[in-house]
Scaffold this motif. Structure first.
Motif, PDB file in Angstrom:
ATOM      1  N   TRP A  40      68.015  76.028  32.802  1.00 19.94           N
ATOM      2  CA  TRP A  40      69.301  76.503  33.293  1.00 19.94           C
ATOM      3  C   TRP A  40      70.421  75.747  32.562  1.00 19.94           C
ATOM      4  O   TRP A  40      70.197  74.675  32.003  1.00 19.94           O
ATOM      5  CB  TRP A  40      69.431  76.265  34.801  1.00 19.94           C
ATOM      6  N   ASN A  77      68.364  71.004  28.132  1.00 18.92           N
ATOM      7  CA  ASN A  77      68.679  72.311  28.706  1.00 18.92           C
ATOM      8  C   ASN A  77      68.287  73.429  27.755  1.00 18.92           C
ATOM      9  O   ASN A  77      68.669  73.425  26.589  1.00 18.92           O
ATOM     10  CB  ASN A  77      70.173  72.419  29.031  1.00 18.92           C
ATOM     11  N   PRO A 126      68.573  77.178  28.656  1.00 21.41           N
ATOM     12  CA  PRO A 126      68.833  78.287  29.579  1.00 21.41           C
ATOM     13  C   PRO A 126      68.552  79.643  28.955  1.00 21.41           C
ATOM     14  O   PRO A 126      68.409  79.767  27.732  1.00 21.41           O
ATOM     15  CB  PRO A 126      70.322  78.119  29.882  1.00 21.41           C
ATOM     16  N   THR A 158      67.186  83.964  33.379  1.00 19.93           N
ATOM     17  CA  THR A 158      66.796  83.410  34.688  1.00 19.93           C
ATOM     18  C   THR A 158      65.620  82.432  34.597  1.00 19.93           C
ATOM     19  O   THR A 158      64.672  82.495  35.377  1.00 19.93           O
ATOM     20  CB  THR A 158      66.459  84.531  35.702  1.00 19.93           C
ATOM     21  N   GLY A 159      65.712  81.529  33.635  1.00 20.33           N
ATOM     22  CA  GLY A 159      64.729  80.458  33.515  1.00 20.33           C
ATOM     23  C   GLY A 159      63.558  80.749  32.605  1.00 20.33           C
ATOM     24  O   GLY A 159      62.734  79.867  32.339  1.00 20.33           O
ATOM     25  N   SER A 206      67.717  87.445  41.415  1.00 19.98           N
ATOM     26  CA  SER A 206      68.038  86.046  41.714  1.00 19.98           C
ATOM     27  C   SER A 206      67.512  85.676  43.102  1.00 19.98           C
ATOM     28  O   SER A 206      67.262  86.541  43.948  1.00 19.98           O
ATOM     29  CB  SER A 206      69.548  85.819  41.660  1.00 19.98           C
TER      30      SER A 206
END
Length: 342
Positions: free
Chosen positions: A52, A81, A83, A86-87, A177
């Motif tokens: 993220w 990180n 990102p 959504t991961g 989400s």
């Protein structure tokens, strides 16, 4: 004595023979004894990949937790990180990294319990490509509404919505989400019809709520605490079995009669499949030791997070993740939430 053509080319073979070394001695230069690589783990920095962006709750939790973890492991812990999607981008990078314990994933319900069902195909297998090590934090959710929503309690909210099915709306941080899926859980349990309005991230979803463009949403309890203190939103209930310390007057959904709606996101460490058991055990022991530290709870509370309890062994946590995958997956399938990947 077995010979090594490649070594002979380099001249190393003749050197070994002149020293009187046989096959076993020569091979020992290149093949470490079983367990040797993990017995001295870690001998260099450990990287935790956060799938993220920097600055979010997940990222901040990883950075805070990295400090006590580094002390217990005796080596620095670096946050990286990665990102995207959504991961998925960060999770996939760890799944395909070297299984030596030096690259770990900051995993969550999104990466391992939601994405496997919302996406048609993933570049990783959530069940087979990772070894769950230990969870360290929970991110409780809350049911909130715009400040002028005509309901004072959860019971009132349900009654208002049921009188006008499909009239009211809720925002989320995006299709698939956790904020959407928790609201779908609530809708299912309460028998509600509420229209979903997805946004690109939590910030615009909250802005729409406070501006009256939508009626309600699911928010992390810590974020709801901040907004409700300024009376910018109404908070009706939290989704954890116990009340959230930052919102002591807000009841749990369990208290409101929704026994099956006890859910929270969780942050954990996972390693690529085939990482040595000794390494997994060492990291797990370090994490669980941190969870017993009295400084951990207030540290996580500054981010609106709770300590993951009870502490679990890697095998126990693996079973927990499997159960979470089933629970979140049931909701995703029932709500027919699907993200089409191009």
């Amino acid at each position: 004595m077995m010979k090594f053509p490649l070594l002979r080319k380099a001249g190393l073979y003749r050197l070994l023979v002149s020293l009187g070394w046989g096959f076993g001695a020569a091979a020992s230069l290149f093949v470490a004894p079983a367990g040797a690589a993990s017995s001295d783990y870690p001998s260099r920095a450990v990287t935790i990949v956060v799938p993220w962006p920097a600055g979010g709750t997940t990222d901040l939790a990883a950075r805070k937790f990295a400090e006590p973890l580094a002390k217990r492991l005796g080596e620095s812990v670096v946050i990286q990180n990665k990102p995207g999607a959504t991961g998925i981008v960060g999770a996939a990078s760890v799944a395909h990294s070297r299984p030596d314990g030096y690259t770990l994933l900051l995993a969550s319900a999104e990466t391992h319990a939601i994405n496997p069902y919302t996406y048609g195909k993933l570049p990783y297998d959530a069940a087979k490509d990772f070894i769950p090590i230990a969870a360290f934090a929970t991110n409780p959710y809350s049911i909130v509404a715009r400040a002028n929503f005509p309901a004072a309690t959860v019971k009132d909210l349900v009654e208002v919505v049921k009188k006008s099915p499909g009239k009211y709306t809720y925002s989320s941080a995006g299709l698939g989400s956790a904020s959407q899926i928790v609201m779908e859980m609530f809708k299912r349990e309460a028998g509600l019809q509420i229209l979903h309005v997805p946004f690109q991230g939590e910030a615009p979803a909250v802005t729409a709520l406070m501006g009256g463009e939508v009626d309600m949403m699911v928010l992390p309890a810590g974020r709801a605490q901040v907004l409700s203190s300024g009376k910018k939103i109404k908070v009706y209930a939290v989704t954890t079995p116990q009340r959230f310390p930052g919102l002591p007057a807000v009841p749990t959904l369990k208290e409101e009669g929704y026994q099956n709606l006890q859910v929270a996101n969780w942050f954990s460490l996972m390693a690529p499949a085939n990482t040595p058991k000794a390494v997994i055990s060492k990291i797990s022991a370090a994490v669980n030791d941190i969870l017993q530290d009295p400084h951990t709870e207030p540290m996580l509370a500054t981010l609106g997070l709770g300590v993951f309890q009870p502490s679990m062994t890697p095998s126990e946590f693996a079973r927990f993740v499997a159960q979470e995958r089933q629970r979140w997956g049931d909701v995703v399938r029932e709500a027919k939430i699907r993200i089409q990947k191009k």
